[in-house]
Motif scaffolding. Structure first.
Motif, PDB file in Angstrom:
ATOM      1  N   LEU A  97       0.858  -1.181   0.000  1.00  9.95           N
ATOM      2  CA  LEU A  97       0.000   0.000   0.000  1.00  9.95           C
ATOM      3  C   LEU A  97       0.898   1.236   0.000  1.00  9.95           C
ATOM      4  O   LEU A  97       1.739   1.398   0.885  1.00  9.95           O
ATOM      5  CB  LEU A  97      -0.891   0.056   1.244  1.00  9.95           C
ATOM      6  N   GLU A  98       0.735   2.066  -0.980  1.00  9.94           N
ATOM      7  CA  GLU A  98       1.487   3.314  -1.066  1.00  9.94           C
ATOM      8  C   GLU A  98       0.559   4.470  -0.712  1.00  9.94           C
ATOM      9  O   GLU A  98      -0.554   4.526  -1.198  1.00  9.94           O
ATOM     10  CB  GLU A  98       2.016   3.514  -2.482  1.00  9.94           C
ATOM     11  N   LEU A  99       1.050   5.378   0.111  1.00 11.41           N
ATOM     12  CA  LEU A  99       0.272   6.582   0.444  1.00 11.41           C
ATOM     13  C   LEU A  99      -1.130   6.217   0.930  1.00 11.41           C
ATOM     14  O   LEU A  99      -2.137   6.491   0.272  1.00 11.41           O
ATOM     15  CB  LEU A  99       0.184   7.515  -0.766  1.00 11.41           C
ATOM     16  N   ALA A 100      -1.183   5.565   2.090  1.00 11.74           N
ATOM     17  CA  ALA A 100      -2.445   5.070   2.617  1.00 11.74           C
ATOM     18  C   ALA A 100      -3.497   6.178   2.742  1.00 11.74           C
ATOM     19  O   ALA A 100      -3.189   7.317   3.131  1.00 11.74           O
ATOM     20  CB  ALA A 100      -2.225   4.424   3.976  1.00 11.74           C
ATOM     21  N   ALA A 101      -4.732   5.803   2.424  1.00  8.57           N
ATOM     22  CA  ALA A 101      -5.865   6.717   2.507  1.00  8.57           C
ATOM     23  C   ALA A 101      -6.968   6.079   3.349  1.00  8.57           C
ATOM     24  O   ALA A 101      -7.049   4.839   3.424  1.00  8.57           O
ATOM     25  CB  ALA A 101      -6.394   7.021   1.110  1.00  8.57           C
ATOM     26  N   PRO A 102      -7.837   6.877   3.984  1.00  9.10           N
ATOM     27  CA  PRO A 102      -8.924   6.314   4.792  1.00  9.10           C
ATOM     28  C   PRO A 102      -9.793   5.318   4.015  1.00  9.10           C
ATOM     29  O   PRO A 102     -10.323   4.370   4.612  1.00  9.10           O
ATOM     30  CB  PRO A 102      -9.724   7.550   5.211  1.00  9.10           C
ATOM     31  N   SER A 103      -9.903   5.495   2.705  1.00 10.02           N
ATOM     32  CA  SER A 103     -10.713   4.577   1.891  1.00 10.02           C
ATOM     33  C   SER A 103     -10.118   3.174   1.832  1.00 10.02           C
ATOM     34  O   SER A 103     -10.800   2.234   1.394  1.00 10.02           O
ATOM     35  CB  SER A 103     -10.860   5.129   0.471  1.00 10.02           C
ATOM     36  N   GLN A 104      -8.876   3.020   2.261  1.00 12.37           N
ATOM     37  CA  GLN A 104      -8.242   1.707   2.266  1.00 12.37           C
ATOM     38  C   GLN A 104      -8.424   0.973   3.603  1.00 12.37           C
ATOM     39  O   GLN A 104      -7.913  -0.130   3.771  1.00 12.37           O
ATOM     40  CB  GLN A 104      -6.756   1.834   1.929  1.00 12.37           C
ATOM     41  N   THR A 105      -9.167   1.576   4.512  1.00 12.31           N
ATOM     42  CA  THR A 105      -9.544   0.886   5.744  1.00 12.31           C
ATOM     43  C   THR A 105     -10.430  -0.296   5.375  1.00 12.31           C
ATOM     44  O   THR A 105     -11.490  -0.118   4.763  1.00 12.31           O
ATOM     45  CB  THR A 105     -10.290   1.837   6.686  1.00 12.31           C
ATOM     46  N   SER A 106      -9.989  -1.490   5.728  1.00 12.15           N
ATOM     47  CA  SER A 106     -10.692  -2.689   5.288  1.00 12.15           C
ATOM     48  C   SER A 106     -10.031  -3.915   5.917  1.00 12.15           C
ATOM     49  O   SER A 106      -9.027  -3.801   6.620  1.00 12.15           O
ATOM     50  CB  SER A 106     -10.632  -2.798   3.759  1.00 12.15           C
ATOM     51  N   VAL A 107     -10.609  -5.074   5.660  1.00 13.53           N
ATOM     52  CA  VAL A 107      -9.955  -6.339   5.997  1.00 13.53           C
ATOM     53  C   VAL A 107      -9.426  -6.924   4.699  1.00 13.53           C
ATOM     54  O   VAL A 107     -10.163  -7.022   3.709  1.00 13.53           O
ATOM     55  CB  VAL A 107     -10.918  -7.328   6.668  1.00 13.53           C
ATOM     56  N   TYR A 108      -8.173  -7.303   4.707  1.00 11.51           N
ATOM     57  CA  TYR A 108      -7.515  -7.813   3.508  1.00 11.51           C
ATOM     58  C   TYR A 108      -7.286  -9.316   3.657  1.00 11.51           C
ATOM     59  O   TYR A 108      -6.702  -9.780   4.633  1.00 11.51           O
ATOM     60  CB  TYR A 108      -6.188  -7.091   3.291  1.00 11.51           C
ATOM     61  N   PHE A 109      -7.761 -10.045   2.661  1.00  9.44           N
ATOM     62  CA  PHE A 109      -7.584 -11.495   2.645  1.00  9.44           C
ATOM     63  C   PHE A 109      -6.702 -11.891   1.469  1.00  9.44           C
ATOM     64  O   PHE A 109      -6.904 -11.444   0.339  1.00  9.44           O
ATOM     65  CB  PHE A 109      -8.927 -12.211   2.505  1.00  9.44           C
TER      66      PHE A 109
END
Lengths: 113, 109
Positions: free
Chosen positions: A78-90
């Motif tokens: 993940l580059e330059l994290a944004a609030p929209s990337q808040t999630s669970v990653y599988f």
């Protein structure tokens, strides 16, 4: 066999930070996948790989990068994290494409604030 | 693009009642898979259907694949609290599965 393992289990990032989510499988599977699952929602494919050295975009690739240097490992960057990337990653793997079941890792819960 | 839709989105049942979730694809599928995700857990494979009109059973769970291979269903007889979770169908796409939107099942004792 450990199956599919993911690290870390939880992570909090500040906006603009970067990180790598690790995924390893010990089943000698050719196919590997990264999904994200937002709260109460389904699975969205980010990237997938059909073998070492080969990767392709899924439904929601923007803001992410992957590499597949070995059969076992498929890290998600993940580059330059944004609030929209808040999630669970599988992370998941399968022996081959759609005719075989996918084995999922336990997931990484990421919060970007 | 190919879409796989599931209905209902949510289902609340009393323990002992039956439950059915339906999966519909915009295109013909060569096979369909079903997964279960417990709350806070990860998806776990349940079954795969390949043949037109195929019916498979796993204890109280009955899976069907439509004759036209564009739809499928999962039926649970006499639900138990252990059945709680989200059930996903997944149909074939190019090099990858397309997961359905999921049906969340809540069972009240």
């Amino acid at each position: 066999n450990a199956g599919v393992t993911q690290t870390p289990k939880f992570r909090i990032l500040k906006i603009g930070q970067s990180m790598t989510l690790q995924c390893t499988q010990d089943m000698n599977h050719n196919y590997m996948y990264w999904y994200r699952q937002d709260p109460g929602m389904g699975l969205k494919l980010i990237y997938y790989s059909v073998g070492a050295g080969i990767t392709d975009k899924g439904e929601v690739p923007n803001g992410y990068n992957v590499s597949r240097s070995t059969t076992e490992d498929f890290p998600l960057r993940l580059e330059l994290a944004a609030p929209s990337q808040t999630s669970v990653y599988f992370c998941a793997s399968s022996f081959t494409e759609t005719t075989y079941e996918q084995y999922f890792g336990p997931g990484t819960r990421l919060t970007v604030t | 693009g190919q879409q796989v839709m599931q209905i209902p989105q949510y289902q609340h049942v009393q323990e002992g009642e039956d439950f059915t979730t339906y999966c519909n694809s915009s295109t013909t599928l060569s096979n369909i898979q079903w997964y279960k995700q417990r709350p806070g857990g990860h998806p776990v494979f349940l079954i795969q259907l390949v043949k037109s009109g195929e019916v498979k059973k796993q204890k109280r769970l009955t899976f069907q694949f439509g004759e036209a291979k564009k739809n499928s269903s999962l039926h649970i007889t006499a639900t138990q609290t252990t059945d709680v979770g989200t059930y996903f169908c997944a149909g074939e796409g190019t090099d990858k599965l397309i997961f359905g939107t999921g049906t969340r099942l809540q069972v009240f004792p």
